[in-house]
Design an enzyme around this catalytic site. Structure first.
Site, mmCIF file in Angstrom:
data_model
loop_
_atom_site.group_PDB
_atom_site.id
_atom_site.type_symbol
_atom_site.label_atom_id
_atom_site.label_comp_id
_atom_site.label_asym_id
_atom_site.label_seq_id
_atom_site.Cartn_x
_atom_site.Cartn_y
_atom_site.Cartn_z
ATOM 1 N N SER A 166 32.379 34.314 10.334
ATOM 2 C CA SER A 166 31.436 35.318 10.826
ATOM 3 C C SER A 166 31.023 35.007 12.256
ATOM 4 O O SER A 166 30.947 33.827 12.648
ATOM 5 C CB SER A 166 30.208 35.289 9.917
ATOM 6 O OG SER A 166 29.156 36.002 10.496
ATOM 7 N N TYR A 197 23.265 30.240 5.208
ATOM 8 C CA TYR A 197 24.508 31.026 5.139
ATOM 9 C C TYR A 197 25.386 30.717 6.355
ATOM 10 O O TYR A 197 26.578 30.418 6.223
ATOM 11 C CB TYR A 197 24.189 32.523 5.076
ATOM 12 C CG TYR A 197 25.401 33.390 5.319
ATOM 13 C CD1 TYR A 197 26.409 33.491 4.371
ATOM 14 C CD2 TYR A 197 25.555 34.104 6.524
ATOM 15 C CE1 TYR A 197 27.539 34.274 4.606
ATOM 16 C CE2 TYR A 197 26.678 34.885 6.760
ATOM 17 C CZ TYR A 197 27.665 34.957 5.796
ATOM 18 O OH TYR A 197 28.788 35.726 6.035
ATOM 19 N N LYS A 231 29.277 28.788 6.749
ATOM 20 C CA LYS A 231 30.466 29.286 7.465
ATOM 21 C C LYS A 231 30.974 28.224 8.429
ATOM 22 O O LYS A 231 32.175 27.969 8.526
ATOM 23 C CB LYS A 231 30.138 30.585 8.216
ATOM 24 C CG LYS A 231 29.898 31.774 7.312
ATOM 25 C CD LYS A 231 31.152 32.145 6.512
ATOM 26 C CE LYS A 231 30.945 33.271 5.535
ATOM 27 N NZ LYS A 231 31.980 33.371 4.514
HETATM 28 P P1 NAD Z 1 31.020 40.898 -1.061
HETATM 29 O O1 NAD Z 1 29.831 40.239 -1.667
HETATM 30 O O2 NAD Z 1 31.180 42.363 -1.241
HETATM 31 O O3 NAD Z 1 32.370 40.187 -1.566
HETATM 32 C C1 NAD Z 1 32.400 38.836 -1.924
HETATM 33 C C2 NAD Z 1 33.068 38.760 -3.283
HETATM 34 O O4 NAD Z 1 33.122 37.391 -3.701
HETATM 35 C C3 NAD Z 1 32.304 39.529 -4.370
HETATM 36 O O5 NAD Z 1 33.211 40.385 -5.033
HETATM 37 C C4 NAD Z 1 31.779 38.441 -5.306
HETATM 38 O O6 NAD Z 1 31.715 38.882 -6.645
HETATM 39 C C5 NAD Z 1 32.800 37.345 -5.079
HETATM 40 N N1 NAD Z 1 32.346 35.989 -5.373
HETATM 41 C C6 NAD Z 1 31.247 35.350 -4.932
HETATM 42 N N2 NAD Z 1 31.202 34.095 -5.403
HETATM 43 C C7 NAD Z 1 32.321 33.926 -6.168
HETATM 44 C C8 NAD Z 1 32.859 32.852 -6.922
HETATM 45 N N3 NAD Z 1 32.223 31.682 -7.025
HETATM 46 N N4 NAD Z 1 34.014 33.045 -7.557
HETATM 47 C C9 NAD Z 1 34.667 34.239 -7.494
HETATM 48 N N5 NAD Z 1 34.215 35.286 -6.793
HETATM 49 C C10 NAD Z 1 33.044 35.126 -6.133
HETATM 50 O O7 NAD Z 1 31.013 40.525 0.494
HETATM 51 P P2 NAD Z 1 31.929 41.061 1.679
HETATM 52 O O8 NAD Z 1 31.045 41.811 2.598
HETATM 53 O O9 NAD Z 1 33.143 41.676 1.148
HETATM 54 O O10 NAD Z 1 32.260 39.681 2.395
HETATM 55 C C11 NAD Z 1 33.468 38.971 2.126
HETATM 56 C C12 NAD Z 1 33.438 37.685 2.931
HETATM 57 O O11 NAD Z 1 33.275 38.011 4.316
HETATM 58 C C13 NAD Z 1 32.285 36.754 2.570
HETATM 59 O O12 NAD Z 1 32.755 35.421 2.632
HETATM 60 C C14 NAD Z 1 31.276 37.016 3.660
HETATM 61 O O13 NAD Z 1 30.451 35.901 3.896
HETATM 62 C C15 NAD Z 1 32.184 37.285 4.842
HETATM 63 N N6 NAD Z 1 31.540 38.073 5.892
HETATM 64 C C16 NAD Z 1 30.974 39.281 5.570
HETATM 65 C C17 NAD Z 1 30.337 40.021 6.559
HETATM 66 C C18 NAD Z 1 29.660 41.331 6.225
HETATM 67 O O14 NAD Z 1 28.817 41.781 7.005
HETATM 68 N N7 NAD Z 1 29.990 42.002 5.131
HETATM 69 C C19 NAD Z 1 30.288 39.544 7.883
HETATM 70 C C20 NAD Z 1 30.899 38.324 8.172
HETATM 71 C C21 NAD Z 1 31.516 37.598 7.172
#
Ligand code: NAD
Ligand code: UDP
Length: 337
Positions: free
Chosen positions: A124, A149, A153
């Site tokens: 991120s 958080y 990362k």
């Molecule tokens: P999201 O919460 O929709 O998706 C994350 C998925 O991981 C979910 O489906 C959740 O059920 C699953 N999960 C969590 N812990 C788990 C575990 N222990 N075992 C199996 N599954 C697990 O989030 P997203 O927005 O799709 O983000 C995906 C990734 O991108 C994350 O790592 C997040 O930190 C990163 N990210 C997101 C953003 C944003 O703004 N959405 C920005 C930067 C980085």
């Protein structure tokens, strides 16, 4: 090619699954559905007309992961699984350190056991903290992080660097996302936050659909032209294509790419674009600054363009149109099924 998507039922993972399947890549998803729905996977299959191999699995469970790798020859992994709510990470830091770090450690162990060395990680822009200058390039200083958080990362980036140092043949790609928004143009998959959204775009769409009364704009006295914060919003479909580009590029080592548009929009500009494109009024009030927010954050995405041949193609108008299309077709997210 067969790719494992940890957390592939989530917001970014489901959109990436669509792009991969449409490119002829086989997709295996391991997700514990802690922040997502199996309906997202079903809709990925409906959009693409292809099937996904799905495991209801906690990715920190090495035994479960061994089963996934035994039953499927995995060529590469995209590691989305983790918790992502900044505020909750401050209140429940151990929950965040345990989940985000343990999933990564288990995954890397089982990848090692199976001779799988290609991983793409969801990092991120938060690792840049409060930027000294913008646009942010991959060489911009990385800060220690203002919340648990962000620190997970940064720690995972370091773990991945050590993983590669111990085996130079591995291919580690770190994608630093800026602000992913929008939804698939079909309106079948999108962002499905639990409870009241923390992020701007889902908050706006829930105000627009009448679930929330008004938007609070956090801070109007920032040193920006209209006083509100500036961010680099990137359409989730463009972001998904960035993962395809990363998978297609073969490069041992640790390679870091920003995924953003390179253009910043203020909060007011986003709200105005939403109203103009969708013809919906967003009641709003000016509110105090939100703790931890930086005034201005946007990327230079030149490296991703030069090396991966990727650049964002969709505009702010596309982002607000598709976010609204998803919300209006699914006022209760996936819950209705
Ligand atoms: P999201 O919460 O929709 O998706 C994350 C998925 O991981 C979910 O489906 C959740 O059920 C699953 N999960 C969590 N812990 C788990 C575990 N222990 N075992 C199996 N599954 C697990 O989030 P997203 O927005 O799709 O983000 C995906 C990734 O991108 C994350 O790592 C997040 O930190 C990163 N990210 C997101 C953003 C944003 O703004 N959405 C920005 C930067 C980085
Ligand atoms: N924001 C806002 N009201 C909200 C949610 C967010 O004014 O209800 C602002 C927030 O202060 C920030 C921008 O919108 O300036 C983007 O916030 P978001 O949480 O979506 O992303 P991030 O803080 O991770 O950049």
């Amino acid at each position: 090619m067969r790719v494992l998507l940890t957390g592939g039922a989530g917001y970014i993972g489901s959109h990436t699954a669509v792009e991969l399947l449409q490119s002829g890549i086989e997709v295996v998803i391991a997700d514990d559905l802690s922040n997502s729905s199996l309906n997202a996977v079903k809709r990925v299959e409906a959009i693409t007309g292809k099937s996904v191999v799905f495991y209801l699995a906690d990715v920190s469970d090495t035994a479960m992961l061994r089963t996934v790798f035994r039953e499927n020859r995995i060529d590469a992994v995209i590691h989305f699984a983790g918790f992502k709510a900044v505020g909750e990470s401050v209140a429940k830091p151990l929950k965040y350190y345990r989940n985000n770090l343990c999933t990564t450690l288990s995954l890397l162990e089982v990848m090692n056991e199976n001779g799988c060395g290609k991983i793409v990680f969801s990092s991120s822009a938060t690792v840049y903290g409060d930027p000294d200058t913008v646009p942010l390039s991959e060489d911009s200083p990385v800060k220690s992080g203002t919340n648990p958080y962000a620190r997970t990362k940064r720690m995972i980036e370091q773990i991945l660097t050590d993983f590669n140092a111990a085996d130079k043949g591995t291919e580690v790609t770190i994608l630093r996302y800026f602000n992913p928004v929008g939804a698939h143009p079909s309106g079948m998959i999108g962002e499905n936050p639990n409870g009241v959204p923390n992020n701007l775009m889902p908050y706006i769409t829930q105000v627009a659909v009448g679930k929330l009364p008004k938007l609070s704009i956090f801070g109007s006295d920032y040193p920006t032209p209209d006083g509100t914060c500036i961010r680099d919003y990137v359409h989730v479909v463009d972001l998904a294509k960035g993962h395809m580009a990363a998978l297609n590029h073969s490069a041992p080592g640790v390679n870091i790419y920003n995924l953003g548009t390179g253009k910043g929009y203020s909060v007011l500009e986003v709200v105005d674009a939403f109203e103009r494109v969708n013809g919906v009024k967003i009641p709003r009030v000016m509110a105090p600054r939100r703790a931890g927010d930086v005034a201005v954050c946007y990327s230079s995405s030149e490296k991703a363009a030069a090396v991966l041949g990727w650049h964002a193609e969709l505009s702010m108008d596309d982002m607000v149109r598709d976010a609204w299309n998803w919300q209006i077709k699914n006022p209760d997210g996936y819950a209705a099924e």
